[in-house]
Design an enzyme around this catalytic site. Structure first.
Site, PDB file in Angstrom:
ATOM      1  N   SER A 101      32.145  25.356  46.789  1.00  0.00           N
ATOM      2  CA  SER A 101      30.773  25.412  46.314  1.00  0.00           C
ATOM      3  C   SER A 101      30.373  24.105  45.633  1.00  0.00           C
ATOM      4  O   SER A 101      31.131  23.545  44.839  1.00  0.00           O
ATOM      5  CB  SER A 101      30.623  26.571  45.326  1.00  0.00           C
ATOM      6  OG  SER A 101      29.313  26.652  44.831  1.00  0.00           O
ATOM      7  N   LYS A 106      31.471  38.576  51.350  1.00  0.00           N
ATOM      8  CA  LYS A 106      32.804  38.010  51.216  1.00  0.00           C
ATOM      9  C   LYS A 106      33.898  39.051  51.447  1.00  0.00           C
ATOM     10  O   LYS A 106      35.030  38.709  51.788  1.00  0.00           O
ATOM     11  CB  LYS A 106      32.966  37.364  49.839  1.00  0.00           C
ATOM     12  CG  LYS A 106      32.146  36.080  49.675  1.00  0.00           C
ATOM     13  CD  LYS A 106      32.460  35.055  50.757  1.00  0.00           C
ATOM     14  CE  LYS A 106      31.756  33.728  50.501  1.00  0.00           C
ATOM     15  NZ  LYS A 106      31.960  32.754  51.618  1.00  0.00           N
ATOM     16  N   ARG A 133      30.326  37.165  42.300  1.00  0.00           N
ATOM     17  CA  ARG A 133      31.390  38.107  42.648  1.00  0.00           C
ATOM     18  C   ARG A 133      32.243  38.425  41.418  1.00  0.00           C
ATOM     19  O   ARG A 133      32.243  37.706  40.435  1.00  0.00           O
ATOM     20  CB  ARG A 133      32.265  37.517  43.752  1.00  0.00           C
ATOM     21  CG  ARG A 133      31.600  37.401  45.112  1.00  0.00           C
ATOM     22  CD  ARG A 133      32.563  36.827  46.140  1.00  0.00           C
ATOM     23  NE  ARG A 133      33.054  35.509  45.763  1.00  0.00           N
ATOM     24  CZ  ARG A 133      34.240  35.259  45.227  1.00  0.00           C
ATOM     25  NH1 ARG A 133      35.100  36.248  45.033  1.00  0.00           N
ATOM     26  NH2 ARG A 133      34.606  34.031  44.905  1.00  0.00           N
ATOM     27  N   ASP A 182      28.609  28.854  56.733  1.00  0.00           N
ATOM     28  CA  ASP A 182      29.607  29.275  55.752  1.00  0.00           C
ATOM     29  C   ASP A 182      30.911  29.823  56.320  1.00  0.00           C
ATOM     30  O   ASP A 182      31.972  29.501  55.821  1.00  0.00           O
ATOM     31  CB  ASP A 182      28.983  30.329  54.832  1.00  0.00           C
ATOM     32  CG  ASP A 182      29.802  30.577  53.581  1.00  0.00           C
ATOM     33  OD1 ASP A 182      30.397  29.621  53.056  1.00  0.00           O
ATOM     34  OD2 ASP A 182      29.841  31.730  53.117  1.00  0.00           O
ATOM     35  N   LYS A 226      28.277  21.639  51.715  1.00  0.00           N
ATOM     36  CA  LYS A 226      28.619  22.257  53.007  1.00  0.00           C
ATOM     37  C   LYS A 226      27.374  22.731  53.769  1.00  0.00           C
ATOM     38  O   LYS A 226      27.233  22.475  54.964  1.00  0.00           O
ATOM     39  CB  LYS A 226      29.579  23.418  52.739  1.00  0.00           C
ATOM     40  CG  LYS A 226      30.140  24.130  53.922  1.00  0.00           C
ATOM     41  CD  LYS A 226      31.415  24.868  53.559  1.00  0.00           C
ATOM     42  CE  LYS A 226      31.267  25.763  52.366  1.00  0.00           C
ATOM     43  NZ  LYS A 226      30.511  27.005  52.637  1.00  0.00           N
ATOM     44  N   ARG A 280      20.215  32.399  44.495  1.00  0.00           N
ATOM     45  CA  ARG A 280      20.540  32.329  45.923  1.00  0.00           C
ATOM     46  C   ARG A 280      19.383  32.819  46.778  1.00  0.00           C
ATOM     47  O   ARG A 280      18.500  33.542  46.315  1.00  0.00           O
ATOM     48  CB  ARG A 280      21.747  33.229  46.213  1.00  0.00           C
ATOM     49  CG  ARG A 280      23.054  32.780  45.592  1.00  0.00           C
ATOM     50  CD  ARG A 280      23.853  31.940  46.530  1.00  0.00           C
ATOM     51  NE  ARG A 280      25.140  31.542  45.996  1.00  0.00           N
ATOM     52  CZ  ARG A 280      26.059  30.901  46.694  1.00  0.00           C
ATOM     53  NH1 ARG A 280      25.835  30.608  47.963  1.00  0.00           N
ATOM     54  NH2 ARG A 280      27.188  30.547  46.150  1.00  0.00           N
ATOM     55  N   HIS A 298      36.522  28.960  56.187  1.00  0.00           N
ATOM     56  CA  HIS A 298      35.419  28.876  55.229  1.00  0.00           C
ATOM     57  C   HIS A 298      34.775  27.502  55.417  1.00  0.00           C
ATOM     58  O   HIS A 298      35.094  26.545  54.731  1.00  0.00           O
ATOM     59  CB  HIS A 298      35.955  29.043  53.804  1.00  0.00           C
ATOM     60  CG  HIS A 298      34.878  29.179  52.780  1.00  0.00           C
ATOM     61  ND1 HIS A 298      35.018  28.735  51.491  1.00  0.00           N
ATOM     62  CD2 HIS A 298      33.630  29.713  52.850  1.00  0.00           C
ATOM     63  CE1 HIS A 298      33.916  28.997  50.801  1.00  0.00           C
ATOM     64  NE2 HIS A 298      33.060  29.576  51.610  1.00  0.00           N
TER      65      HIS A 298
END
Length: 529
Positions: free
Chosen positions: A236, A199, A57, A255, A240, A319, A218
């Site tokens: 991150s 996001k 991002r 997420d 998770k 990813r 989150h």
């Protein structure tokens, strides 16, 4: 199939699109991706794309239009930056010019599995793999639901556009990600990274839901056979996604979730997992999910389509997105009841926090507002000192409102539903990074199991100095010596010094809340020196 409602297209003068590909199937998307030269196909059948110069991002290029009434709700600062309405209008023109007269991909989807809380979102792009990403990551309406789908919010992704006048406008770069809350529109330009769409909608859900008394989170979530829900908060690299993917529990999501009067619900219809150093044996569920209809980003592969998951040539942020149905054991309606347990995950690279500790309600609020993890500083020679990272509510980059607004809602729900809260360290033990070792997945899993089955509640507890955390003396399946982190350090004085140093970092960070109301003065629940 063209959407019945094209008001958004007409308003943006996009009715002259050469073709509109509306909610097309996975098979059609793959044909477009390969025919357009956007993607290659891996040996597993998944599509592989590159996201250009942006492999993550671009938070410094994110803005909200400064206008009433939303400007009185937004917490302005480095994360939520204002942009004048006239500059937004100029960027809107750039967006229109880029998308006009092009083949367009339109995806109508839901954000939120709860009928009482979901939003209808329309995404428009000229790139097939971005439509694929949206199809993976959001909740796919039925054909019947698409018949009368009227979007609540529209995202125009003009990733091929750039803003040449950004310096004169006082903006950060030629990239722009702008939210117009009053017009229910977002525009994206100059960055191809798919996560901006994901996001961006998360940021909007973080705006909308608290105003309705609902908590956006989150976190990942799963549920057991007895309908016992567990939430996993963490930044991150804390585990998770990995820890919530459990063969003995149904995955609700990995997420983003909401918590309304009915319980917990996923915002999304897919998963977005890191794949750097992905190993079939340690993360079998994620590995198995990478098949046809999955979309790999920025991975390195050979001429036969064999992926090298260890390669960081393009980025460390490789990813995969995939529909949640690719996880064998998932909660089919993406929602469940109210949580029984909440787990805050941290990867403490200083190596001083215990693998698991039980939190009081006040401590839960403190660690939620702190949002701590620690990252290794980098790979340059001689640099091994970890860097503490604090992100309020474990997702500050996506919070349009002040963090205490979300903390207040969390506290109310913990009280209303008698939720247990724990802090779990998935980081280092026996010393910090470069000296100690990463906490074993075996011990971490055993800590999680003890929380889930309730056996941790029967344990006797010690108190960790400075932090005043309650740490169990024994837990089934956990090596006893690691439960108290001081026992794992050969140099006890070094441990005590590092514990004090980390405590000071927490205290310094929490001073950011000195000016808020006494209702949120939870500093006494944190470390004391």
């Amino acid at each position: 199939m063209i959407p019945k409602s094209t008001k958004g297209l007409e308003r943006l003068k996009l009715e002259n699109a050469t073709n509109i590909y509306y909610n097309i199937s996975y098979d059609e998307l793959q044909r477009h991706e390969t025919n357009n030269g956007e993607c290659k196909i891996s040996t597993s059948g998944s599509a592989m794309c590159d996201t250009g110069i942006f492999t993550g991002r671009s938070p410094k290029d994110k803005y909200f239009v400064d206008q009433a009434p939303s400007n009185s709700e937004i917490s302005w600062g480095d994360i939520n930056k204002p942009i004048k309405k006239e500059i937004y209008e100029n960027l809107l023109d750039i967006t229109i010019n880029q998308l006009a007269g092009k083949p367009l991909y339109i995806n109508d989807v839901y954000a939120g599995a709860s009928i009482d809380s979901r939003r209808k979102i329309r995404f428009i792009s000229e790139v097939a793999w971005q439509a694929h990403f949206v199809k993976n990551m959001f909740i796919r309406p039925t054909e019947a639901e698409l018949e009368d789908f009227e979007p609540d919010f529209v995202v125009y992704n003009a990733c091929k556009a750039t803003n040449a006048n950004f310096k004169e406008q006082g903006l950060n770069s030629d990239v722009f990600v702008v939210f117009n809350i009053e017009d229910n529109v977002s525009i994206i330009g100059g960055t191809w990274y798919g996560g901006e769409m994901k996001k961006g909608i998360f940021s909007m859900m973080n705006y909308w839901l608290p105003l309705e008394g609902k908590l956006p989170m989150h976190c990942s979530a799963n549920v057991g056979k007895d309908d016992d829900v567990c939430l996993f908060f963490g930044l991150s690299g804390t585990g998770k996604t990995t820890l919530s993917t459990d063969p003995n529990r149904a995955l609700i999501g990995d997420d983003e979730h909401g918590w309304d009067d009915n319980g917990v619900f996923n915002f999304e219809g897919g998963c977005y997992a890191k794949v750097i150093n992905l190993d079939k044996n340690s993360e079998p569920e994620i590995y198995a999910a990478i098949k046809k209809d999955a979309l790999l980003e920025n991975v390195v592969y050979d001429g036969n389509g064999v992926v090298d998951y260890s390669s960081t040539v393009k980025t460390e942020n490789t990813r995969v997105s995939y529909p949640i149905e690719h996880i064998e054991n998932f909660k089919c309606n993406l929602q469940a009841g109210h949580p029984k347990n909440i787990i805050f995950l941290t990867a403490d690279a200083f190596g001083v926090l215990p693998p698991v500790s039980k939190l009081s309600k006040e401590q839960a609020m403190y660690y939620f507002l702190s949002g701590y993890t620690a990252k290794v500083a980098g790979t340059e020679r001689g640099i091994t000192e970890p860097v503490a990272t604090f992100s309020a509510c474990f997702g500050e980059a996506f919070l349009p409102l002040h963090p205490t607004r979300y903390a207040k809602l969390l506290g109310e729900k913990i009280d209303a539903h008698n939720v247990n809260v724990y802090l779990v360290n998935t980081g280092w033990s026996g010393g910090g990074y470069g000296v100690g070792k990463r906490m074993s997945i075996k011990n971490t899993r055993a800590c999680i199991d003890a929380i889930i089955d309730g056996s941790i509640e029967k344990a006797s507890f010690d108190m960790l100095p400075i932090f005043n955390l309650s740490i169990p003396k024994e837990l089934h399946g956990v090596d006893t010596e690691v439960l108290n982190p001081r026992n794992t350090w050969s140099d006890k004085a070094a441990y005590d010094s590092m514990l004090e140093k980390l405590g000071g970092m927490f205290i310094e960070n929490f001073h950011r809340y000195d000016n808020v109301s006494t209702e949120f003065d939870f500093s006494s629940a944190g470390p004391s020196l």
